[in-house]
Write an enzyme that holds these catalytic residues in place. Structure first.
Site: not given
Length: 638
Positions: A151, A154, A164, A347, A366, A459
């Site tokens: 709207c 709002c 319209c 790690g 990473k 991997d």
């Protein structure tokens, strides 16, 4: 000049301008737009009595078929008396003209806004729009929005609402009281600002005063849902406006002095790019743009050839503007490095180092092993990120964003659990067989999802499989072919990547330009199955890394299947053997692997719940009956 001032002040009332853009005297144009004027009825004639003269009032007929009665005090001008009545209806005196209605002969006389109001006590006045105001009435229709829409009042979701057909304004039925009174004809405004007609100038040349971008930025307010609606010119129709009663949501015509609540004007959105383009063209031309009241009226009714040309080029202009306004969607997934706080190093792997960090909560960061990435690498990295950000699966680590400043890095969700490698080979966790099979099923399910998205893991190993919140499998470190390949100039060159124990023979040999495939991921998954069903790593009897690479690449060594658990199902043994076959084409794909494991799970014996009732309950029930029997009163027998 006066006509331009009045029109700009009119637009400022609808667009939320906080300060006047122009300063000057009121409009004195002799031209009037009669279609907006109030149509007097025959029954209205002669209603003005002597009481109105004695009470110092005036009856005023306003645009949009409204009327009111205003009080007149000594020393007030006509402008002062009508200001409030016009303001509550969203009108500006500078864009209107006021007339005194004459009974004999019937007609009207133009008045100045500075006229003394006391001289008009008891008179009937009429207020009309000036002809240079590019306004029209709305053309509301009921519409069901099947696509996402909001709207304009709002900013909430729309489903069944009104729209319209002319200006595209859309709103809920309960928001209709806040819809602007008049429909803004954007094609006329754009034509006025960008294509002024200097040939039709009456009474000298009038220039458009320069505006600063600061004042434009302070005065223009653009709702989010309205930015796209007015970003392109619309080919509006220029027909005569329909009566207000036909487009005011079936509200009855108001005949009292109270304004129609459906016609109260509010702040309306305007695209600042319209004004910015006008300012830019005005500054680049080097000479002021000449405008006149005639130019306004001419813009309102363009020639048919111009309208046909504009209508034919509307699609091309819309595509150009949309292409210019669009931004790469991966831009919104880039995270500013200063927002991420790295805490501890978790790690490092073949392609980067993993850290635990804070970014709206715990995350895993990473940092990839790519130093000084070239523009080609950055573009390839962003292309892969565009694929990774679309992954959503229960068995896949959630991708949250990426970073490119200083180092390439990806940000994923933080997994509290340990990796499968840590459970099997460090903690030596003893899983039951049905748990091992379920871990294998979830891993196959996640890999099947990645392959369905055309993402090759490259991997796959137990270090990249995490057990989250119990036994929920999360697969990480998938994709990212950009950082898992070696670059030579602007070309990618495949290199030996990943841990050698999980690498397929064709990947070790590197005979093809791109040895990675779905089947190479299947081989790595087969090694993970071997770890699950033996609790050991393959090739534990070979200590030399280069020897493993040589033997596996030539096919001279395979994992020892005799080490599989004795209680391992035969179907699982066959699946491990099929997944680690030397020839790539002989390995199954993940849809087949997943279905095999699911069938295996269904065939496993299950402990069914006993249908017998617990003995405790039965004993208590018997005790209650016996106690009742013992306490029963025995009647004497006579």
């Amino acid at each position: 000049m006066e006509h331009i001032q009045g029109a700009w002040k009119t637009l400022s009332n609808g667009f939320g301008f906080k300060e006047s853009v122009f300063e000057g005297s009121s409009c004195m144009s002799p031209t009037i737009v009669h279609q907006f004027g109030y149509q007097r009825r025959a029954s209205d004639d002669g209603k003005l009595s002597d009481t109105s003269k004695t009470s110092s009032t005036m009856r005023v007929y306003l645009p949009n078929k409204q009327r009111t009665v205003v009080n007149v005090r000594s020393g007030m001008s006509l402008h002062d008396c009508l200001m409030k009545s016009l303001k509550v209806r969203g009108l500006q005196p500078e864009c209107c003209a006021v007339f005194r209605l004459i009974q004999d002969p019937k007609g009207k006389l133009r008045l100045d806004w500075n006229t003394d109001a006391m001289s008009l006590v008891g008179a009937e006045l009429q207020v009309d729009f000036l002809d240079h105001v590019p306004l029209t009435t709305h053309n509301f229709v009921r519409k069901t929005f099947l696509k996402l829409a909001f709207c304009d009042i709002c900013q909430k979701f729309l489903l069944n609402a009104f729209r319209c057909q002319t200006c595209g304004y859309k709103f809920h039925e309960h928001c209709s009281t806040k819809v602007p009174t008049m429909c803004v004809d954007w094609s006329n405004i754009r034509q006025l600002l960008l294509f002024p007609n200097p040939n039709n100038i009456e009474g000298g040349s009038h220039t458009l005063p320069s505006l600063t971008m600061r004042r434009i930025g302070e005065s223009v307010r653009i709702p989010v849902s309205s930015q796209q609606r007015y970003s392109t010119p619309h080919p509006f129709s220029f027909s005569t406006p329909s009566p207000v009663s036909e487009c005011s949501l079936s509200q009855r015509q108001r005949s009292t002095s109270t304004p129609n609540v459906h016609m109260v004007s509010t702040t309306m959105a305007v695209d600042s790019r319209v004004i910015e383009d006008a300012l830019r063209s005005h500054s680049e031309s080097g000479s002021p743009n000449n405008l006149s009241p005639t130019g306004w009226s001419n813009a309102k009714a363009p020639a048919p050839t111009h309208r046909e040309k504009a209508a034919s080029s509307t699609g091309q202009e819309k595509n150009k503007i949309r292409a210019r306004g669009q931004r790469d969607s991966s831009y919104y997934w880039e995270i500013i490095a200063s927002e991420v706080m790295l805490s501890s190093r978790i790690g490092s792997g073949s392609f980067g180092t993993v850290y635990k960090g804070k970014w709206h909560g715990d995350v895993a960061v990473k940092i990839l092993k790519v130093t000084d990435p070239t523009p080609e690498q950055l573009q390839a990295f962003r292309n892969e990120v565009a694929v990774l950000r679309k992954t959503r699966h229960v068995n896949i680590l959630l991708f949250m964003g990426y970073m490119t400043k200083d180092n390439l890095a990806i940000v994923t969700q933080w997994c509290e659990g340990s990796s499968l490698y840590y459970h099997l080979h460090v903690l030596d966790t003893k899983f039951q067989m049905f748990q091992l099979i379920d871990i294998a099923r979830q891993t196959a399910q996640g890999m099947d999802y990645l392959h369905a998205k055309n993402i090759i893991h490259r991997d796959m190993k137990s270090n990249n499989i995490f057990l989250h919140e119990g036994l929920t499998v999360k697969i990480g470190d998938f994709g990212l072919a950009t950082v898992k390949t070696r670059w030579s100039g602007s070309q990618q060159v495949e290199q030996l990547t990943g841990s050698i124990l999980w690498m397929a023979p064709e990947v070790i040999r590197m005979q093809d330009n791109n040895p990675f495939s779905f089947q190479s991921d299947v081989y790595s998954y087969g090694i993970v199955l071997y770890e699950l069903m033996t609790g050991e790593l393959p090739y534990s009897h070979i200590r030399d890394r280069d020897q493993i690479i040589f033997l596996v690449g030539r096919g001279g060594v395979v994992p020892d299947l005799s080490k599989l658990y004795k209680n391992c199902p035969k179907a699982m043994k066959r699946l491990v053997a099929d997944s680690i076959k030397k020839l790539r084409d002989e390995r199954p794909l993940f849809p087949q692997i997943l279905s095999s494991i699911e069938l295996l799970q269904h065939s496993l014996p299950k402990i069914n719940r006993s249908a017998l009732e617990p003995s405790l309950h039965r004993a208590a029930h018997t005790e209650d009956i016996s106690s009742c029997a013992l306490t029963s009163t025995r009647l004497p027998v006579f």
